[in-house]
Design a protein around this motif. Structure first.
Motif, mmCIF file in Angstrom:
data_model
loop_
_atom_site.group_PDB
_atom_site.id
_atom_site.type_symbol
_atom_site.label_atom_id
_atom_site.label_comp_id
_atom_site.label_asym_id
_atom_site.label_seq_id
_atom_site.Cartn_x
_atom_site.Cartn_y
_atom_site.Cartn_z
ATOM 1 N N MET A 73 5.048 -0.445 -0.677
ATOM 2 C CA MET A 73 4.135 0.587 -1.161
ATOM 3 C C MET A 73 4.653 1.952 -0.723
ATOM 4 O O MET A 73 5.212 2.078 0.360
ATOM 5 C CB MET A 73 2.731 0.382 -0.580
ATOM 6 N N PRO A 74 4.459 2.978 -1.548
ATOM 7 C CA PRO A 74 4.853 4.325 -1.121
ATOM 8 C C PRO A 74 4.055 4.725 0.114
ATOM 9 O O PRO A 74 2.905 4.314 0.276
ATOM 10 C CB PRO A 74 4.483 5.205 -2.312
ATOM 11 N N TRP A 75 4.663 5.519 0.979
ATOM 12 C CA TRP A 75 4.025 5.909 2.229
ATOM 13 C C TRP A 75 3.781 7.396 2.271
ATOM 14 O O TRP A 75 4.605 8.200 1.833
ATOM 15 C CB TRP A 75 4.925 5.523 3.400
ATOM 16 N N SER A 76 2.633 7.764 2.810
ATOM 17 C CA SER A 76 2.367 9.157 3.154
ATOM 18 C C SER A 76 1.604 9.145 4.477
ATOM 19 O O SER A 76 0.867 8.203 4.765
ATOM 20 C CB SER A 76 1.576 9.874 2.061
ATOM 21 N N ALA A 77 1.797 10.177 5.258
ATOM 22 C CA ALA A 77 1.244 10.211 6.618
ATOM 23 C C ALA A 77 -0.276 10.169 6.629
ATOM 24 O O ALA A 77 -0.873 9.679 7.580
ATOM 25 C CB ALA A 77 1.741 11.458 7.340
ATOM 26 N N ASP A 78 -0.933 10.660 5.581
ATOM 27 C CA ASP A 78 -2.390 10.737 5.596
ATOM 28 C C ASP A 78 -3.077 9.591 4.854
ATOM 29 O O ASP A 78 -4.294 9.495 4.864
ATOM 30 C CB ASP A 78 -2.841 12.081 5.017
ATOM 31 N N ALA A 79 -2.317 8.696 4.219
ATOM 32 C CA ALA A 79 -2.913 7.579 3.478
ATOM 33 C C ALA A 79 -2.821 6.297 4.296
ATOM 34 O O ALA A 79 -1.866 6.092 5.033
ATOM 35 C CB ALA A 79 -2.195 7.403 2.145
ATOM 36 N N PRO A 80 -3.815 5.408 4.159
ATOM 37 C CA PRO A 80 -3.735 4.140 4.890
ATOM 38 C C PRO A 80 -2.605 3.265 4.338
ATOM 39 O O PRO A 80 -2.270 3.336 3.161
ATOM 40 C CB PRO A 80 -5.107 3.501 4.643
ATOM 41 N N VAL A 81 -2.035 2.442 5.210
ATOM 42 C CA VAL A 81 -0.928 1.572 4.826
ATOM 43 C C VAL A 81 -1.482 0.372 4.067
ATOM 44 O O VAL A 81 -2.427 -0.276 4.522
ATOM 45 C CB VAL A 81 -0.152 1.088 6.074
ATOM 46 N N GLN A 82 -0.909 0.115 2.900
ATOM 47 C CA GLN A 82 -1.310 -1.043 2.107
ATOM 48 C C GLN A 82 -0.139 -2.010 2.046
ATOM 49 O O GLN A 82 0.983 -1.609 1.736
ATOM 50 C CB GLN A 82 -1.679 -0.623 0.691
ATOM 51 N N PRO A 83 -0.398 -3.287 2.311
ATOM 52 C CA PRO A 83 0.697 -4.259 2.221
ATOM 53 C C PRO A 83 0.983 -4.668 0.783
ATOM 54 O O PRO A 83 0.123 -4.530 -0.097
ATOM 55 C CB PRO A 83 0.158 -5.447 3.030
#
Length: 188
Positions: free
Chosen positions: A35-45
Motif C-alpha cells: 500500500m502507498p505510505w504517507s506519514a499521516d495515514a494509518p498503515v493498511q496491510p
C-alpha cells in the motif's frame, strides 16, 4: 515497453506501490506490492483481494506487451520486507532491521566491531545531522523466555553505524514473529 515499465505502470495505476519484480527458474514471475505510505495515514496491510486485483490486471497488460512467463505470482512484502528507497527508510524509522554492506567496514570499524563485518541487526534511526541513516545495536546476549536477569548487571553499550543507501547491498525489516502483530511505534 519493458517489463519494469509495464508492471510499474499497472501496479501504480491500481493505487499500489511496486516493491519488487523477480524472475525465477521455470518461468515464475513474482511481483511484490504494498500500500502507498504517507506519514499521516494509518498503515493498511495488503490482503488477498488486493493481490488478486493486481494479478488479473497484470495478466492482461503482460499479454498485450508479449511478456513470456509460465506463472504469475502477486504477493505482499511479508515480515522481512526489503528496504530499497529513501521513502522505505523514512517509513520504517525506529524499526528493527537487518542490513548487509557492500564492503566490509575495514579501518572505519575503530576496534569496536570486526573490521571484516558486513551484516548488522539493529534499530533504524536518522543521524543526528538529519541527512543520513544509522543502525543502532547492542551486543548484549538475547534474553530467553523465563530467564532471570540480575538487576546489578551493567547494560551492554550501544553501537551506532552511519551509512548511505549507496553503501548497502541489502536492507530488510528484521522478521519479528509476535502472534499479536508488530507493536506500534511509541511516539516520544
Amino acid at each position: 515497453m519493458s517489463l519494469q515499465q509495464t508492471v510499474e505502470q499497472t501496479v501504480t495505476g491500481l493505487g499500489y506501490d511496486l516493491v519488487e519484480i523477480e524472475r525465477s527458474a521455470g518461468g515464475l514471475l513474482r511481483i511484490t506490492i504494498d500500500m502507498p505510505w504517507s506519514a499521516d495515514a494509518p498503515v493498511q496491510p495488503i490482503n488477498v483481494e488486493d493481490c488478486e486485483k493486481v494479478n488479473r490486471q497484470l495478466q492482461f497488460a503482460l499479454e498485450v506487451d508479449g511478456v513470456a512467463y509460465n506463472r504469475l505470482e502477486v504477493s505482499s512484502p511479508g515480515i522481512d520486507r526489503p528496504l530499497r528507497h529513501e521513502k522505505d527508510f523514512e517509513r520504517f524509522a525506529g524499526e528493527l532491521i537487518d542490513i548487509t554492506l557492500k564492503a566490509p567496514m575495514g579501518e572505519n570499524a575503530g576496534g569496536l566491531v570486526s573490521a571484516s563485518r558486513k551484516k548488522f541487526r539493529g534499530t533504524l534511526e536518522r543521524t543526528a545531522s538529519g541527512d543520513g541513516w544509522q543502525i543502532v545495536w547492542s551486543d548484549a546476549p538475547v534474553v530467553k523466555p523465563g530467564q532471570r536477569i540480575s538487576k546489578n548487571r551493567a547494560p551492554a553499550p550501544l553501537h551506532a553505524l552511519g551509512f548511505t543507501l549507496d553503501e548497502l547491498r541489502e536492507a530488510r525489516l528484521a522478521p519479528v514473529v509476535d502472534f499479536k502483530g508488530r507493536k506500534p511505534k511509541v511516539e516520544a
